[in-house]
Motif scaffolding. Structure first.
Motif, PDB file in Angstrom:
ATOM      1  N   VAL A 335      34.675  42.896  48.851  1.00  0.00           N
ATOM      2  CA  VAL A 335      34.278  43.124  47.463  1.00  0.00           C
ATOM      3  C   VAL A 335      33.853  41.786  46.861  1.00  0.00           C
ATOM      4  O   VAL A 335      34.626  40.825  46.844  1.00  0.00           O
ATOM      5  CB  VAL A 335      35.435  43.732  46.651  1.00  0.00           C
ATOM      6  N   GLU A 337      31.909  40.349  43.312  1.00  0.00           N
ATOM      7  CA  GLU A 337      31.482  40.747  41.973  1.00  0.00           C
ATOM      8  C   GLU A 337      31.009  39.530  41.188  1.00  0.00           C
ATOM      9  O   GLU A 337      31.341  38.391  41.525  1.00  0.00           O
ATOM     10  CB  GLU A 337      32.645  41.411  41.227  1.00  0.00           C
ATOM     11  N   ALA A 347      29.463  44.796  40.477  1.00  0.00           N
ATOM     12  CA  ALA A 347      29.400  44.625  41.927  1.00  0.00           C
ATOM     13  C   ALA A 347      28.106  43.928  42.328  1.00  0.00           C
ATOM     14  O   ALA A 347      27.033  44.215  41.787  1.00  0.00           O
ATOM     15  CB  ALA A 347      29.498  45.979  42.615  1.00  0.00           C
TER      16      ALA A 347
END
Length: 448
Positions: A335, A337, A347
């Motif tokens: 992940v 961001e 994102a």
């Protein structure tokens, strides 16, 4: 005999293994591809990799491993590179690489005589309370001088594993250290880079062990690979292979810094450096990458990632431009961001393209009127760990802060920061400067 060489190596290393006192975790330094070819390269290796670690107490490491290509077809340099590594003062394991073969070797048998004289066996086991380390020479020299090599294993290595593995506890981590990655990296239509039959045979032996980590080098890029059924792995969970970035980066290439050390950024945008492996008593492990040199006072370039963004965009322009984050230890499911001016997190998209930071360095080399270093930085290649986030242009004119965060599998949240500016401009902006530079009208003049 090859099998006797294995057994001798195992007996020697088992006698040396094990901590003198209890410890919370086993800490292991990981070097891949120092690949020195001259006294100059040994100096780079010593100053860029070894001495900073010495100054940091070796990061508390109990053990070190070099994952092949200790030298670059220059086996006479083993004593000098060994002397540099030995200054770290910890036990060290060495894996042979394809550039560690004897010059002029005609085949696999006998191709590592210089390596054996310097390091002993090319394949062996070292057991620690937290993990067993299986070092494997997986470079198979093909018959004939100059005929190349392929990744694979020998019959005596399989025989050793067949004899040794059944007695091993299944709750202890097995670490396989080798040079050539087990995953295939050949372009379509090209010969396999690691013999599939050997990989499947090895995987069958390891299938029932729930805790296995593979360490490899060779590629001078960095990535994590999770082996599954398509690769011949049929264990309960995917098998993790960490293909470690090179200590030499892109072969000690690139423009030198103020200390005279080449930039050495790898083709995927990863800075050169070393990795660290920490293994808990229960076999759980943590990995981290440590760039050899981090720019001072640059929040866009951290241990975890490097950012690239345009310095200025036109206010109100179509938002086609982006911030890029090269997250050195990221995987496909990581992940990543970003947010603008401390707003909401959004994102970023994983992209398969070259790192713009290295592309910009390629352009600087192209435009330079003289050589900027001994060897140019490598041509940028597709990175396995690059993310993109579009930059808005409808914010107020002026400077805007871009913050990027990722959630590292082993070390939690990591952040980096950069800025860009939005300038107002009217149609035709910049034309007067173009005319002044090109002599007046701005109209192209054809010449014959």
């Amino acid at each position: 005999m090859p099998l006797l060489r294995w057994i001798t190596g195992i007996a020697l290393l088992l006698a040396l293994a094990g901590p003198a006192t209890a410890r919370d975790a086993l800490t292991v330094l990981l070097f891949a591809d120092p690949q020195v070819k001259s006294a100059r390269d040994i100096d780079y290796y010593a100053r860029d990799i070894v001495e900073p670690l010495r100054a940091d107490g070796g990061m508390g490491a109990d053990l070190g491993i070099t994952l092949g290509d200790i030298v670059d077809d220059a086996v006479a340099l083993y004593p000098e590179v060994n002397a540099a590594t030995a200054r770290l003062g910890i036990p060290w394991l060495h894996v042979p690489g394809n550039h560690d073969l004897d010059p002029g070797a005609e085949g696999d048998a006998g191709s590592l005589s210089a390596f054996h004289r310097s390091y002993g066996p090319d394949s062996y086991v070292r057991e620690e309370p937290e993990a067993a380390f299986v070092v494997l020479d997986n470079v198979v020299k093909l018959p004939g001088a100059g005929s190349g090599y392929v990744g694979g294993l020998r019959e005596d290595q399989f025989a050793m594993l067949e004899a040794w593995l059944p007695a091993q506890p299944h709750d202890r981590l097995l670490v396989l250290a080798m040079h050539i990655p087990l995953f295939d990296t050949a372009a379509p239509g090209r010969a396999e880079t690691f013999r599939r039959a050997d990989r499947e045979r090895l995987f069958a032996m390891l299938r029932d062990f729930p805790k296995v980590l593979v360490l490899s080098g060779h590629r001078h890029t960095q990535r994590h690979y999770r082996h599954g059924p398509a690769d011949g792995w049929h264990g309960a969970t995917p098998l993790h292979e960490y293909n470690v970035g090179a200590a030499s980066g892109a072969f000690w290439s690139g423009a030198p810094d103020a200390e005279g050390i080449p930039d050495a950024t790898m083709a995927d945008g990863t800075p050169n450096g070393h990795a660290l492996l920490r293994i808990a008593p229960d076999g759980d492990y943590r990995l981290s990458w440590h760039p050899a040199r981090l720019p001072t006072h640059d929040p866009a370039f951290t241990q975890a990632m490097a950012l690239h963004a345009p310095a200025v965009l036109r206010h109100g322009a179509y938002p086609a431009w982006a911030v890029y984050a090269n997250v050195f230890m990221a995987e496909d499911d990581s992940v990543v961001e970003y947010r603008i001016d401390r707003g909401d997190w959004r994102a970023m998209a994983k992209v398969l393209r070259a790192d713009p930071r290295l592309l910009a360095e390629n352009v600087r080399d192209d435009a330079a009127g003289a050589l900027r270093g001994y060897d140019r930085s490598p041509e940028a290649e597709v990175s396995a760990h690059l993310w993109r986030g579009a930059l808005p242009t409808d914010l107020a004119p002026g400077e805007h802060e871009v913050e990027v965060r990722t959630f590292d599998r082993w070390h939690g949240e990591q952040r980096a920061l950069t800025r860009y500016r939005l300038d107002q401009a009217a149609p035709g902006h910049g034309a007067s400067r173009w005319k002044a530079a090109h002599g007046g009208t701005g109209l192209a003049t054809a010449t014959r």
